[in-house]
Design a protein around this motif. Structure first.
Motif, mmCIF file in Angstrom:
data_model
loop_
_atom_site.group_PDB
_atom_site.id
_atom_site.type_symbol
_atom_site.label_atom_id
_atom_site.label_comp_id
_atom_site.label_asym_id
_atom_site.label_seq_id
_atom_site.Cartn_x
_atom_site.Cartn_y
_atom_site.Cartn_z
ATOM 1 N N THR A 98 0.844 -1.191 0.000
ATOM 2 C CA THR A 98 0.000 0.000 0.000
ATOM 3 C C THR A 98 0.881 1.243 0.000
ATOM 4 O OG1 THR A 98 -0.106 0.252 2.405
ATOM 5 C CG2 THR A 98 -1.665 -1.296 1.398
ATOM 6 N N ASP A 117 1.553 2.968 2.414
ATOM 7 C CA ASP A 117 2.233 3.107 3.701
ATOM 8 C C ASP A 117 3.686 2.649 3.665
ATOM 9 O OD1 ASP A 117 -0.010 4.164 4.958
ATOM 10 O OD2 ASP A 117 -0.740 2.194 5.581
ATOM 11 N N LYS A 169 -7.690 1.063 10.321
ATOM 12 C CA LYS A 169 -7.790 1.750 9.027
ATOM 13 C C LYS A 169 -8.598 3.048 9.113
ATOM 14 C CE LYS A 169 -10.203 -0.266 5.966
ATOM 15 N NZ LYS A 169 -10.758 -1.231 5.039
ATOM 16 N N ASN A 170 -9.524 3.137 10.052
ATOM 17 C CA ASN A 170 -10.398 4.292 10.201
ATOM 18 C C ASN A 170 -9.626 5.484 10.758
ATOM 19 O OD1 ASN A 170 -12.335 6.124 11.503
ATOM 20 N ND2 ASN A 170 -13.846 4.567 10.984
ATOM 21 N N VAL A 220 -3.207 5.244 11.930
ATOM 22 C CA VAL A 220 -4.072 4.899 10.802
ATOM 23 C C VAL A 220 -3.245 4.292 9.668
ATOM 24 C CG1 VAL A 220 -5.697 5.817 9.102
ATOM 25 C CG2 VAL A 220 -5.635 6.772 11.418
ATOM 26 N N PHE A 221 -3.706 3.137 9.183
ATOM 27 C CA PHE A 221 -3.082 2.451 8.060
ATOM 28 C C PHE A 221 -4.021 2.485 6.863
ATOM 29 C CE2 PHE A 221 -1.293 0.552 11.871
ATOM 30 C CZ PHE A 221 0.051 0.516 11.582
ATOM 31 N N SER A 222 -3.476 2.440 5.657
ATOM 32 C CA SER A 222 -4.305 2.425 4.448
ATOM 33 C C SER A 222 -4.558 1.004 3.937
ATOM 34 C CB SER A 222 -3.651 3.274 3.355
ATOM 35 O OG SER A 222 -2.409 2.725 2.984
ATOM 36 N N ASP A 223 -3.902 0.023 4.488
ATOM 37 C CA ASP A 223 -4.028 -1.376 4.079
ATOM 38 C C ASP A 223 -5.479 -1.843 4.217
ATOM 39 O OD1 ASP A 223 -3.918 -4.165 3.855
ATOM 40 O OD2 ASP A 223 -2.114 -4.349 5.073
ATOM 41 N N THR A 224 -6.084 -2.307 3.133
ATOM 42 C CA THR A 224 -7.487 -2.746 3.158
ATOM 43 C C THR A 224 -7.691 -4.040 3.940
ATOM 44 O OG1 THR A 224 -7.214 -3.892 1.047
ATOM 45 C CG2 THR A 224 -8.044 -1.621 0.969
ATOM 46 N N ILE A 237 -6.428 -4.469 6.921
ATOM 47 C CA ILE A 237 -6.456 -4.077 8.332
ATOM 48 C C ILE A 237 -7.871 -3.628 8.662
ATOM 49 C CG2 ILE A 237 -5.605 -2.384 10.005
ATOM 50 C CD1 ILE A 237 -2.903 -2.522 8.619
ATOM 51 N N PRO A 292 -11.076 -1.666 10.158
ATOM 52 C CA PRO A 292 -11.273 -0.222 10.317
ATOM 53 C C PRO A 292 -11.036 0.272 11.745
ATOM 54 C CG PRO A 292 -13.078 -1.170 9.073
ATOM 55 C CD PRO A 292 -12.251 -2.316 9.584
ATOM 56 N N HIS A 307 -7.860 -2.783 15.243
ATOM 57 C CA HIS A 307 -7.224 -4.020 14.786
ATOM 58 C C HIS A 307 -6.256 -4.510 15.865
ATOM 59 C CE1 HIS A 307 -6.082 -6.699 11.334
ATOM 60 N NE2 HIS A 307 -5.133 -6.956 12.216
#
Length: 122
Positions: A21, A23, A39-40, A46-50, A52, A54, A57
């Motif tokens: 991603t 990141d 992800k939220n 906050v991570f952008s990995d789909t 992970i 929202p 985690h």
């Protein structure tokens, strides 16, 4: 006024090094207390990995009295040094953390030889 007036904000970093991603190569700041990761944008980290989740985690805690870091799986799967994590664990320098498709390396500034207390004098 101290030179480092926000010393409670920057304690260490995760560095994302194996990531598909945006990141990849990014570092993430850990603050005193619990840092919720997901992800939220409402999470502390906050991570952008789909892959992970929202919300919540996992969490990372910096405990200043012990000058230690802990990682806790919350709602998502977490691997610490290639082992599935099912309970809180102490984080050590260069630990590898896998969440979703993001692999992180733990790079602490604070450790047994250095804490933020000594930097408050600047």
């Amino acid at each position: 006024m101290p030179r480092y007036n926000n010393v409670n904000k920057i304690h260490t970093a995760f560095c994302s090094y194996q990531d598909k991603t945006i990141d990849k190569g990014k570092s993430f700041t850990i603050e005193i207390g619990r840092n919720i990761c997901g992800k939220n944008s409402a999470n502390d980290i906050v991570f952008s990995d789909t892959e992970i989740l929202p919300n919540m985690h996992f969490s990372v805690v910096y405990e200043p009295k012990q000058n230690e870091f802990f990682i806790t799986p919350d709602k998502g799967a977490v691997f610490l040094n290639n082992e599935f994590l099912d309970r809180p664990a102490v984080l050590k320098s260069d630990d590898r953390i896998l969440v979703g498709s993001t692999e992180l390396v733990f790079v602490p500034f604070c450790n047994k030889n250095r804490s933020w207390n000594e930097w408050n004098e600047f």
